[in-house]
Design a protein around this motif. Structure first.
Motif, PDB file in Angstrom:
ATOM      1  N   TYR A  81       0.860  -1.190   0.000  1.00 58.78           N
ATOM      2  CA  TYR A  81       0.000   0.000   0.000  1.00 58.78           C
ATOM      3  C   TYR A  81       0.888   1.229   0.000  1.00 58.78           C
ATOM      4  O   TYR A  81       1.731   1.402   0.871  1.00 58.78           O
ATOM      5  N   PHE A  83       0.632   5.124   0.404  1.00 58.61           N
ATOM      6  CA  PHE A  83      -0.289   6.168   0.834  1.00 58.61           C
ATOM      7  C   PHE A  83       0.034   7.479   0.116  1.00 58.61           C
ATOM      8  O   PHE A  83       1.087   7.630  -0.492  1.00 58.61           O
ATOM      9  N   GLU A  85       0.759  10.333   1.472  1.00 59.18           N
ATOM     10  CA  GLU A  85       1.995  10.851   2.045  1.00 59.18           C
ATOM     11  C   GLU A  85       2.908   9.643   2.242  1.00 59.18           C
ATOM     12  O   GLU A  85       2.418   8.555   2.506  1.00 59.18           O
ATOM     13  N   SER A  87       4.713   8.551   4.618  1.00 64.30           N
ATOM     14  CA  SER A  87       4.528   7.860   5.895  1.00 64.30           C
ATOM     15  C   SER A  87       5.649   6.879   6.219  1.00 64.30           C
ATOM     16  O   SER A  87       5.404   5.746   6.625  1.00 64.30           O
ATOM     17  N   PHE A  89       8.626   5.394   8.539  1.00 60.96           N
ATOM     18  CA  PHE A  89       8.788   5.370   9.994  1.00 60.96           C
ATOM     19  C   PHE A  89       9.966   6.277  10.338  1.00 60.96           C
ATOM     20  O   PHE A  89      11.094   6.005   9.936  1.00 60.96           O
ATOM     21  N   PRO A  90       9.705   7.352  11.112  1.00 59.98           N
ATOM     22  CA  PRO A  90      10.775   8.324  11.334  1.00 59.98           C
ATOM     23  C   PRO A  90      11.928   7.781  12.189  1.00 59.98           C
ATOM     24  O   PRO A  90      13.019   8.342  12.173  1.00 59.98           O
TER      25      PRO A  90
END
Lengths: 358, 222
Positions: A81, A83, A85, A87, A89-90
């Motif tokens: 998937y 998205f 943005e 997204s 993982f920071p």
């Protein structure tokens, strides 16, 4: 049970109900197209298992993901998937982000980290943290991360809409390569058809939660009763082979079934196949071939169908050569002055051909 | 005095540890659910912030005492009444410092939002897996803040301790009680020493927490 993707969802949304019952091919790119807020993102979320539809029947090839009394949780569905943005993982660097899905699927994916990073041009970023990346780089990594989770289907939710124009242009070639390299089906949600004209094979039009039309993109573009032909940027797609290049004037000649089309610039080596888009607004019709026009692309065509597109204009579907069909948009007045009728043999003057596959 | 220092540190450490175990799932539940039950639980968790510690201590004393059903159960579990013991003190401290752990954690969990969880789910991570590999690492700030606040707050508690722990050297006589003792017996110098140290300690801890947080924020770019 067979190859193919069966999608049936009925679930209430805020202002209307999502009510979809379609089957789409198990290969290639299917575009889910519609205005903002028509339910296309929700449909994608239902497929991924992120939104629980009340009534559902969903199967991907031979696997049932959802049916009455059965709901495969999102984390057990083999989806990739992407998205809107990125997204990422920071707290994880690029490599760990990319391998996050692989870590949890307990299976190595068909694509390797090296392959994916090369495909998406992110090999030099592997050790970086997400906050040290540009928007386009982040989205490419998000795409790579989805691919490395070994998906059976790739779902992309307007992956380019959060990016500026030049970043979009930077990503599209990667998407095109990806689509050539991958064997899994891709469902691509967008409200900008131009993004995906080069890749899309199948299109599903969604409006207020309901499917208004669906089918192969080439046919849908030519279906004068379907919504696409009424769009201001209606047009047709042709497969064309590079046949000549004029170095003096920097013009490339394409041969298509039914004639030749010339476009500016060097496009590629002779013999390569490209997809070209002919905008309906840029095609005019004449009874006799003009020899004193600046328009060089003049092709003999036969009128197949005329359908009013608006109060002032009508769409004309034209036969080009044996197998090609193109679309022209002319004013109703011109149609009457030239007394155009189905079956007439006329000439199409094409100003402006855009290449959609580079 | 060393006795009191060690006892206080032991109490604060143990309390913080238990609060992490209790507070993380509780804060997660509060952050992720809706409804009246959640609001009531959230209110209960916040009560120690506004209640006089003596009120809390009073009810704890009664419910932990051998005359109450709960106290009875605990008495048979621990082999004796919990009032005026170190274990009783730990229970009191956990309840008293609960909001200091749960509040920051809940805020952090809420700020993470649902997107990272959805991303993890589409990448085949089970909910439990997602919690450990995504939620907890992203909650570093909240975990740190909650732990330090709980620790420091436990160091300074007085009312609850006095009510349920009393003043037994080596068992329930923590620093705050020791200060009270010294002041009562007019040993100002000793009282100054402890009070001053605690003042400095709290200042240093909270300052370093602030600096640390700013640094890690810079580091992660959040």
């Amino acid at each position: 049970m067979s190859k193919g993707i069966q999608i049936r969802f009925q679930t209430p949304l805020e202002h209307f109900a999502l009510d979809v019952d379609i089957s789409i091919p198990a290969t290639g790119v299917t575009v889910l197209f519609g205005p903002s807020g028509c339910g296309k993102t929700t449909l994608l979320r239902c497929i991924a298992g992120l939104h629980k539809a009340e009534q559902a029947q969903l199967s991907i090839n031979d696997h049932i993901w959802q049916e009455p009394g059965f709901y495969l949780p999102a984390y057990k569905r083999k989806v990739g998937y992407v998205f809107q943005e990125p997204s990422l993982f920071p707290h994880l660097n690029v490599t760990k982000n990319l391998l996050f899905g692989q870590r949890h699927s307990k299976k190595t994916s068909q694509l390797s980290l090296e392959e994916v990073s090369q495909l998406l041009g992110i090999s030099h970023l592997l050790q970086r943290m997400p906050d040290k990346l540009s928007g386009g780089e982040k989205q490419r990594i998000a795409i790579g991360r989805a691919l490395l989770s070994d998906p059976e289907i790739l779902l992309m939710d307007e992956p380019l809409s959060a990016l500026d124009f030049s970043t979009k242009a930077e990503i599209i070639p990667y998407l095109e390569q990806l689509h050539e390299r991958l064997s899994i089906p891709i469902i691509y949600v967008t409200h900008a058809l131009s993004e995906v004209k080069s890749m899309a094979e199948h299109i599903v039009l969604l409006e207020k939660g309901k499917v208004t039309a669906q089918g192969p993109l080439k046919e849908m573009l030519l279906d004068l009763t379907a919504p696409l032909a009424r769009f201001s940027n209606a047009g047709s797609l042709l497969d064309a082979v590079v046949s000549d290049y004029d170095t003096h004037y920097d013009l490339t000649e394409f041969s298509v079934d039914g004639g030749t089309v010339t476009v500016p610039g060097a496009v590629g080596p002779i013999g390569t196949t490209k997809r070209i888009h002919l905008s309906a607004n840029h095609i005019s019709l004449t009874r006799t071939p003009a020899d004193d026009s600046t328009i060089v692309n003049i092709l003999p065509v036969t009128i197949l169908e005329i359908e009013q597109a608006s109060t002032a204009q009508c769409n004309v579907r034209l036969q080009l050569g044996e197998h090609n069909q193109i679309l022209a948009r002319i004013t109703r007045r011109s149609k009457d002055i030239l007394a155009l009728k189905v079956g007439n043999k006329v000439f199409a003057q094409i100003k402006g051909v855009s290449l959609v596959k580079l | 005095m060393l006795d009191a220092i060690l006892l206080t540190l032991k109490l604060a450490t143990l309390t913080t540890f238990i609060l992490l175990i209790v507070g993380i799932p509780l804060a997660w539940w509060l952050a992720r659910s809706r409804g009246l039950v959640k609001d009531m639980v959230a209110t209960l968790v916040s009560m120690p912030l506004v209640l006089p510690p003596t009120v809390l201590g009073f009810y704890l004393l009664i419910s932990l005492g051998p005359d109450s059903p709960l106290g009875n159960l605990l008495t048979s579990l621990f082999g004796g009444p919990l009032t005026f013991t170190f274990s009783g003190l730990v229970i009191g401290s956990v309840i008293f410092s609960l909001p200091f752990m749960v509040q920051p954690l809940r805020n952090t969990f809420e700020s993470i939002g649902t997107r990272p969880l959805e991303v993890a789910a589409t990448l085949r991570a089970s909910p439990l897996n997602t919690f450990f590999s995504v939620v907890l690492p992203l909650s570093r700030h909240g975990l740190l803040t909650g732990s330090i606040m709980s620790f420091v707050h436990t160091l300074g508690e007085f009312g609850v301790v006095l009510m349920i722990g009393g003043n037994i050297p080596g068992e329930t006589k923590v620093l705050s009680i020791a200060i009270y003792d010294y002041v009562e017996s007019l040993e100002w110098a000793q009282a100054h020493l402890i009070a001053g140290s605690m003042l400095c300690f709290s200042f240093i801890v909270i300052l370093s927490m602030t600096l640390l947080e700013r640094n890690s924020r810079k580091g992660s770019g959040a």
